[in-house]
Design a protein around this motif. Structure first.
Motif, PDB file in Angstrom:
ATOM      1  N   ALA A  70       0.821  -1.211   0.000  1.00 30.99           N
ATOM      2  CA  ALA A  70       0.000   0.000   0.000  1.00 30.99           C
ATOM      3  C   ALA A  70       0.857   1.265   0.000  1.00 30.99           C
ATOM      4  O   ALA A  70       0.412   2.323  -0.444  1.00 30.99           O
ATOM      5  N   LEU A  73       0.952   3.379  -3.085  1.00 29.17           N
ATOM      6  CA  LEU A  73      -0.257   4.067  -3.586  1.00 29.17           C
ATOM      7  C   LEU A  73       0.068   5.435  -4.180  1.00 29.17           C
ATOM      8  O   LEU A  73      -0.454   5.820  -5.226  1.00 29.17           O
ATOM      9  N   ALA A  84      -9.582   5.093   1.448  1.00 28.11           N
ATOM     10  CA  ALA A  84      -8.747   4.201   0.635  1.00 28.11           C
ATOM     11  C   ALA A  84      -7.674   3.554   1.511  1.00 28.11           C
ATOM     12  O   ALA A  84      -7.413   2.349   1.401  1.00 28.11           O
ATOM     13  N   PHE A  85      -7.082   4.351   2.386  1.00 23.20           N
ATOM     14  CA  PHE A  85      -6.052   3.795   3.268  1.00 23.20           C
ATOM     15  C   PHE A  85      -6.666   2.797   4.254  1.00 23.20           C
ATOM     16  O   PHE A  85      -6.060   1.773   4.577  1.00 23.20           O
ATOM     17  N   ALA A  88      -7.276  -0.373   2.304  1.00 24.91           N
ATOM     18  CA  ALA A  88      -5.992  -1.010   1.989  1.00 24.91           C
ATOM     19  C   ALA A  88      -5.443  -1.724   3.225  1.00 24.91           C
ATOM     20  O   ALA A  88      -4.998  -2.876   3.164  1.00 24.91           O
ATOM     21  N   GLN A  89      -5.528  -1.037   4.346  1.00 27.05           N
ATOM     22  CA  GLN A  89      -5.048  -1.595   5.616  1.00 27.05           C
ATOM     23  C   GLN A  89      -5.808  -2.873   5.972  1.00 27.05           C
ATOM     24  O   GLN A  89      -5.227  -3.864   6.411  1.00 27.05           O
ATOM     25  N   TRP A  92      -5.613  -5.489   2.061  1.00 28.64           N
ATOM     26  CA  TRP A  92      -4.412  -5.780   1.268  1.00 28.64           C
ATOM     27  C   TRP A  92      -3.347  -6.430   2.120  1.00 28.64           C
ATOM     28  O   TRP A  92      -3.192  -6.034   3.274  1.00 28.64           O
ATOM     29  N   THR A  97      -9.779  -4.252  -5.449  1.00 28.24           N
ATOM     30  CA  THR A  97      -9.195  -3.237  -6.322  1.00 28.24           C
ATOM     31  C   THR A  97      -9.821  -1.892  -6.003  1.00 28.24           C
ATOM     32  O   THR A  97     -11.046  -1.785  -5.922  1.00 28.24           O
ATOM     33  N   LEU A  98      -8.979  -0.885  -5.791  1.00 27.15           N
ATOM     34  CA  LEU A  98      -9.476   0.461  -5.505  1.00 27.15           C
ATOM     35  C   LEU A  98      -9.325   1.329  -6.742  1.00 27.15           C
ATOM     36  O   LEU A  98      -8.260   1.358  -7.364  1.00 27.15           O
ATOM     37  N   ARG A 120      -4.278  -2.577  -6.892  1.00 29.05           N
ATOM     38  CA  ARG A 120      -4.416  -3.552  -5.808  1.00 29.05           C
ATOM     39  C   ARG A 120      -3.082  -4.188  -5.465  1.00 29.05           C
ATOM     40  O   ARG A 120      -2.156  -4.210  -6.273  1.00 29.05           O
TER      41      ARG A 120
END
Ligand code: TXA
Ligand code: MG
Length: 326
Positions: A70, A73, A84-85, A88-89, A92, A97-98, A120
């Protein structure tokens, strides 16, 4: 025609070969936890362009960039929202997929001309190691000819794509078997654009807010075209009752994918009993459709799985796989 090498992830030399080929701008199919991807160095525009040629995919269909962590990013996106973070945390490496606003330097060949980018961090240990130890990011769609079934094994990639890419890196059968969940975080809204292994409820639990899952949207997700993920043989998805009826009435050679053994009525040409658990079902769906396709049947009949959130990703793929024009 290229000579397509089969590489095994168990050999260090083969992993090095895969990395070297990618750095030279070649195409290598790589294992992910969802489906196999057709990878090229995401920073090499001409290599990325070759993905579209190899797949026969329209060049305005954007690709997902696979990163090692991440922390990368910021190399690919800008104006990244806090959500988003958080996602991801939580998810991921994993099948999420973002979609974010792309960084200015990212070549539009990757994003199909859009100003957003799909990102991703895949959970497959082999691919993660490859990306991390070589500071690589790869653009990769599923490793199948355009609109056909996504491959869940190295062998399936080889059978359908040999000659069009430089190597296939074998990392075993895919754990999930269905493509990643795609979540758009662009323009302040949070929307699931493609159902997948991570459910809306799981996303909501992390975000503490509702996410939308529009059934119809205009976003260029290639899975968003009505016909997609298709076997070559016609596929009909039917209820158990219809299935019993069709088994006795049709004269066609049938391949049947059902939850229970219904062949007491008539002998299908090819039959497979599918798992009743949604996750197990998702893992084997593409593989079984692929095998049914090769069985020589004239029609594939599939018993529809139940409704319910845990079946959303499977239902979504089945609808598109069974799509018929007119
Ligand atoms: O699990 C997966 O997502 C697999 C593995 C290989 O990572 N990849 C995959 O790629 O399914 P593909 O290209 O077959 O499907 C990715 C979808 C496409 O429908 C594409 O249109 C959409 O993601 N996509 C990528 N970037 C996008 C963007 N910027 N805006 C809208 N859609 C995007
Ligand atoms: Mg695909």
């Amino acid at each position: 025609m290229l000579n397509t090498l089969m590489l095994t992830s168990e050999l260090t030399d083969d992993l090095e070969t895969a990395a070297r080929l990618l750095k030279q701008g070649k195409l290598v199919a790589v294992p992910t936890e969802t489906v196999y991807g057709l990878a090229a160095d995401a920073r090499n525009s001409s290599a990325v362009n070759n993905i579209f040629i190899a797949k026969g995919r329209p060049s305005d269909h954007p690709l997902i960039v696979h990163m090692h962590a991440a922390s990368a990013l910021h190399d690919w996106a800008q104006d990244i929202p806090a959500e988003a973070f958080a996602l991801a945390q939580a998810f991921w490496p994993g099948p999420l997929t973002l979609l974010l606003k792309k960084a200015d330097h990212v070549d539009s060949v990757v994003t199909g001309g859009l100003d957003t980018i799909g990102l991703r961090v895949p959970a497959h240990p082999v691919l993660l190691k490859l990306l991390a130890s070589h500071q690589l990011a790869v653009a990769a769609p599923s490793a199948n000819p355009y609109k056909q079934l996504s491959p869940t094994s190295a062998q399936q990639v080889m059978e359908t794509m040999a000659g069009k890419l430089d190597a296939v890196l074998d990392g075993g059968d895919c754990e999930f078997g269905l493509e990643s969940t795609i979540v758009s975080l662009v323009d302040g809204a949070i929307q699931v654009l493609r159902a997948g292994p991570i459910s809306p409820a799981q996303l909501e639990a992390v975000l503490g807010q509702k996410v939308q899952s529009p059934l119809q949207h205009q976003v260029k997700v290639s899975g968003n075209v009505a016909a997609h993920y298709q076997p070559k043989t016609r596929l009909r998805c039917v209820s158990a009752d219809e299935l019993v009826e069709l088994l006795t009435s049709t004269k066609l050679k049938l391949a049947v994918l059902s939850f229970s053994d219904l062949s007491f009525n008539a002998q299908p040409h090819w039959q497979l009993i599918m798992p009743t658990n949604a996750q197990d079902y998702g893992r084997v769906l593409y593989k079984q459709l692929y095998l049914a396709d090769q069985s020589g049947a004239e029609l594939i009949l599939l018993e529809l799985p139940p409704a319910g959130d845990e079946w959303a990703a499977v239902q979504n793929r089945l609808q598109r796989a069974a799509y018929q024009e007119g």
